[in-house]
Design a protein around this motif. Structure first.
Motif, PDB file in Angstrom:
ATOM      1  N   ALA A 120       0.829  -1.206   0.000  1.00 13.58           N
ATOM      2  CA  ALA A 120       0.000   0.000   0.000  1.00 13.58           C
ATOM      3  C   ALA A 120       0.869   1.264   0.000  1.00 13.58           C
ATOM      4  O   ALA A 120       2.004   1.256   0.477  1.00 13.58           O
ATOM      5  CB  ALA A 120      -0.887   0.005   1.239  1.00 13.58           C
ATOM      6  N   SER A 121       0.329   2.354  -0.520  1.00 16.56           N
ATOM      7  CA  SER A 121       1.000   3.650  -0.436  1.00 16.56           C
ATOM      8  C   SER A 121       0.774   4.226   0.960  1.00 16.56           C
ATOM      9  O   SER A 121      -0.237   3.940   1.593  1.00 16.56           O
ATOM     10  CB  SER A 121       0.403   4.633  -1.433  1.00 16.56           C
ATOM     11  N   ALA A 130      -2.742  20.326   5.100  1.00 13.65           N
ATOM     12  CA  ALA A 130      -2.223  19.693   3.884  1.00 13.65           C
ATOM     13  C   ALA A 130      -2.302  18.181   4.015  1.00 13.65           C
ATOM     14  O   ALA A 130      -2.550  17.641   5.107  1.00 13.65           O
ATOM     15  CB  ALA A 130      -0.788  20.129   3.641  1.00 13.65           C
ATOM     16  N   PHE A 131      -2.040  17.545   2.920  1.00 10.64           N
ATOM     17  CA  PHE A 131      -2.156  16.085   2.866  1.00 10.64           C
ATOM     18  C   PHE A 131      -1.036  15.556   1.963  1.00 10.64           C
ATOM     19  O   PHE A 131      -0.790  16.096   0.887  1.00 10.64           O
ATOM     20  CB  PHE A 131      -3.531  15.751   2.284  1.00 10.64           C
ATOM     21  N   ASN A 132      -0.326  14.550   2.441  1.00  6.43           N
ATOM     22  CA  ASN A 132       0.748  13.947   1.636  1.00  6.43           C
ATOM     23  C   ASN A 132       0.359  12.530   1.247  1.00  6.43           C
ATOM     24  O   ASN A 132      -0.193  11.797   2.069  1.00  6.43           O
ATOM     25  CB  ASN A 132       2.028  13.790   2.461  1.00  6.43           C
ATOM     26  N   TYR A 133       0.659  12.163   0.035  1.00  5.27           N
ATOM     27  CA  TYR A 133       0.615  10.728  -0.286  1.00  5.27           C
ATOM     28  C   TYR A 133       1.916  10.364  -0.993  1.00  5.27           C
ATOM     29  O   TYR A 133       2.517  11.191  -1.671  1.00  5.27           O
ATOM     30  CB  TYR A 133      -0.607  10.345  -1.113  1.00  5.27           C
ATOM     31  N   THR A 134       2.353   9.127  -0.769  1.00  2.00           N
ATOM     32  CA  THR A 134       3.652   8.707  -1.291  1.00  2.00           C
ATOM     33  C   THR A 134       3.442   7.627  -2.346  1.00  2.00           C
ATOM     34  O   THR A 134       2.932   6.543  -2.028  1.00  2.00           O
ATOM     35  CB  THR A 134       4.543   8.172  -0.150  1.00  2.00           C
ATOM     36  N   ASN A 474       6.954  11.602  -2.879  1.00  2.81           N
ATOM     37  CA  ASN A 474       5.928  12.172  -2.015  1.00  2.81           C
ATOM     38  C   ASN A 474       5.236  13.347  -2.702  1.00  2.81           C
ATOM     39  O   ASN A 474       5.891  14.209  -3.291  1.00  2.81           O
ATOM     40  CB  ASN A 474       6.540  12.649  -0.688  1.00  2.81           C
ATOM     41  N   VAL A 475       3.917  13.364  -2.638  1.00  3.07           N
ATOM     42  CA  VAL A 475       3.139  14.459  -3.222  1.00  3.07           C
ATOM     43  C   VAL A 475       2.419  15.159  -2.066  1.00  3.07           C
ATOM     44  O   VAL A 475       1.712  14.499  -1.295  1.00  3.07           O
ATOM     45  CB  VAL A 475       2.102  13.912  -4.230  1.00  3.07           C
TER      46      VAL A 475
END
Ligand code: NDP
Length: 479
Positions: A120-121, A130-134, A474-475
């Motif tokens: 999973a990411s 803010a929100f980060n997803y990798t 990372n976004v």
């Protein structure tokens, strides 16, 4: 058998046209010829992998998984043929190859075919701000270089996660044991693996292997082998800033406390000393025994070692087969000589075993038990990688922890005791990547696998390998 490279979905002759002899260590007979590949073949393989990468990396995870499961099924279907080939190349008993090496190669594909579906990411919320997803994307082309002791088992342990993660692969098996990698090439063709996704280049390490380590368009290299070779690979990879995983040598301690479950400890010590002729990086060639138990353990261990049968790997009754090559046999015998020179007493074995008939020219070494050597002598410090173990008495926990940790290596350690508190305490203090308490080689493929100090860099296994073979990105989104 005429072994060929597997490049771009086809069996290919080496560009230079040269071949090497492949020798069966149990008979010393040449059984096949293998490509003496060089940088030109690696270049062809890189071109094929680059062509295949866009489509393979964009396949759905489920589609990639289906390909890998198909390969696992075919390995299982051809278990007997693969086991015989593994035994003929390595000298190991065919029953061992059939029950350990080949089933594990199938499990490696099956495990990563399913693991990738659960990979999973990560995401990290920064409150309401803010929100980060990798994201974890495949890197590109992975070089996978593997040794001769567990040939298909260790090659597939690298290529399965690399492929599952969406990379294309250049595999370089040991030139001493090429056959099962060649048979795997045929299996991949039969399974319909798209051309160029997996490429296998045979040949010498210093030629084909170093071309993989040094290639500027192979950004990730996974290597299992000796510590000195690992050093060369790290040096070749460094100027390119490659990502490198190194699984290297070991000199693992097996610590037996007087309160151990005795029969289990004795029987398992026999396996961890002599399985696969002692040619497993996880074997325990330094057996530390608490002094009150020392003589009993020593006498029983030597008696059982004497009962181990050595001989034709094709005969089901033999527990040890041949060692992998004449050069390796000579190295093992020279270490036994060294042990004598260092003042060790050979309690059993200590010599080459001469067989009759089919195996009369084969390279067999008697399982050897030595005592009377100090922990810091060369025999107890350097990796022999053969059926040779040294027995060392100890008096205190403190002393044995210091001695167990007192080598440049840190791959695995075994510990036998009935005292739970001591088990946790000693496990915590041992410098090794893998600790087995009251067991050995009990493997859960989800766990991190690898060594510390000069036994390696990085970990294989489970999601560790999938992380290794992917590039995190990372976004961050401001809400
Ligand atoms: P080597 O280091 O000699 O070789 C390993 C692989 O590297 C082979 O394919 C070899 O090719 C290749 N190679 C050799 N030189 C180079 C080079 N300069 N550049 C790139 N590739 C090269 O190891 P062995 O095959 O002798 O295997 C035994 C060793 O492996 C032991 O030290 C053992 O402890 C270790 N090992 C570690 C494990 C772990 O998980 N930590 C597991 C199993 C083994 P070729 O054979 O053709 O020379």
């Amino acid at each position: 058998m005429h072994i060929l490279n597997y490049i771009g979905g086809k069996m290919r002759e080496p560009e230079g046209g040269g071949y090497l002899d492949n020798v069966d260590p149990a008979t010393a007979a040449v059984t096949s010829r293998i490509p003496d590949s060089d940088a030109r073949d690696v270049e062809e393989a890189v071109n094929a992998a680059e062509d295949a990468f866009p489509a393979w990396s964009s396949l759905s995870v489920q589609d990639r998984s289906r390909h890998l499961l198909q390969i696992a099924d075919l390995i299982e279907e051809r278990r007997e043929e693969l086991a015989l080939a593994e035994s003929d190349d390595t000298g190991k008993p065919v029953t061992l190859a059939e029950t350990v090496d080949i089933p594990r190669a199938a499990s490696n594909f099956r495990f990563y075919a399913t693991a990738i579906e659960h990979f999973a990411s990560e995401s990290h919320a920064m409150g309401k701000a803010a929100f980060n997803y990798t994201l974890r994307a495949p890197i590109g082309i992975a070089g996978c270089i593997s040794p001769w002791n567990l040939p298909l088992y260790l090659l597939t342990w690298k290529i399965a996660p690399a492929l599952a993660a969406g990379n294309c692969v250049i595999g370089k098996p040991s030139e001493l044991t090429p056959t099962t990698a060649f048979l795997l090439s045929g299996i991949c063709m039969e399974a319909g693996l798209p051309a160029g996704v997996l490429n296998i280049v045979h040949g010498y390490g210093h030629r084909a292997g170093s071309a993989v380590a040094d290639h500027p368009r192979i950004p990730v290299v996974s290597f299992t082998g000796g510590t000195e070779t690992g050093r060369k690979i790290a040096a070749a990879a460094a100027p390119h800033f490659k990502r490198v995983s190194l699984e290297l040598g070991g000199k693992n301690p097996n610590i037996v406390f007087a309160d151990c479950p005795y029969e289990d400890a004795l029987q398992t010590a026999l396996q961890s000393s002599f399985s696969n002729q002692g040619e497993i990086c996880l074997c325990g060639p330094r057996i530390f025994i608490e002094r009150p138990l020392y003589e009993t353990f020593r006498d029983d261990f030597v008696e059982r070692t004497r009962q181990l049968t050595v001989g034709d790997p094709r005969s089901a009754g033999n527990r040890l087969g041949a060692v992998v090559s004449q050069g390796h046999m000579d190295k093992i015998l020279s270490y036994i000589e060294l042990a004598r020179d260092e003042g060790g007493r050979i309690l059993c074995g200590g010599h080459r075993v001469r067989e009759k008939g089919r195996c009369r020219d084969g390279w067999f070494v008697a399982p050897t038990v030595i005592e009377g050597l100090p922990p810091d002598c060369r025999t107890n410090q350097e990796e022999i990688f053969g059926p040779v173990v040294s027995l060392l008495p100890f008096d205190t926990e403190e002393e044995v922890v210091t001695q167990a940790n007192g080598t440049p290596y840190g791959l695995a350690a075994m510990l036998w005791t009935g005292n739970l508190g001591r088990a946790h305490r000693v496990a915590d203090r041992l410098h090794a990547g893998i600790i087995w308490i009251n067991c050995w080689m009990l493997r859960d493929l989800r766990t991190p696998f690898g060594g510390m100090k000069q036994s390696g860099v990085g970990r294989e296994g489970g999601f560790e390998a999938l992380r290794f073979f992917t590039e995190p990105k990372n976004v961050c989104i401001r809400m």
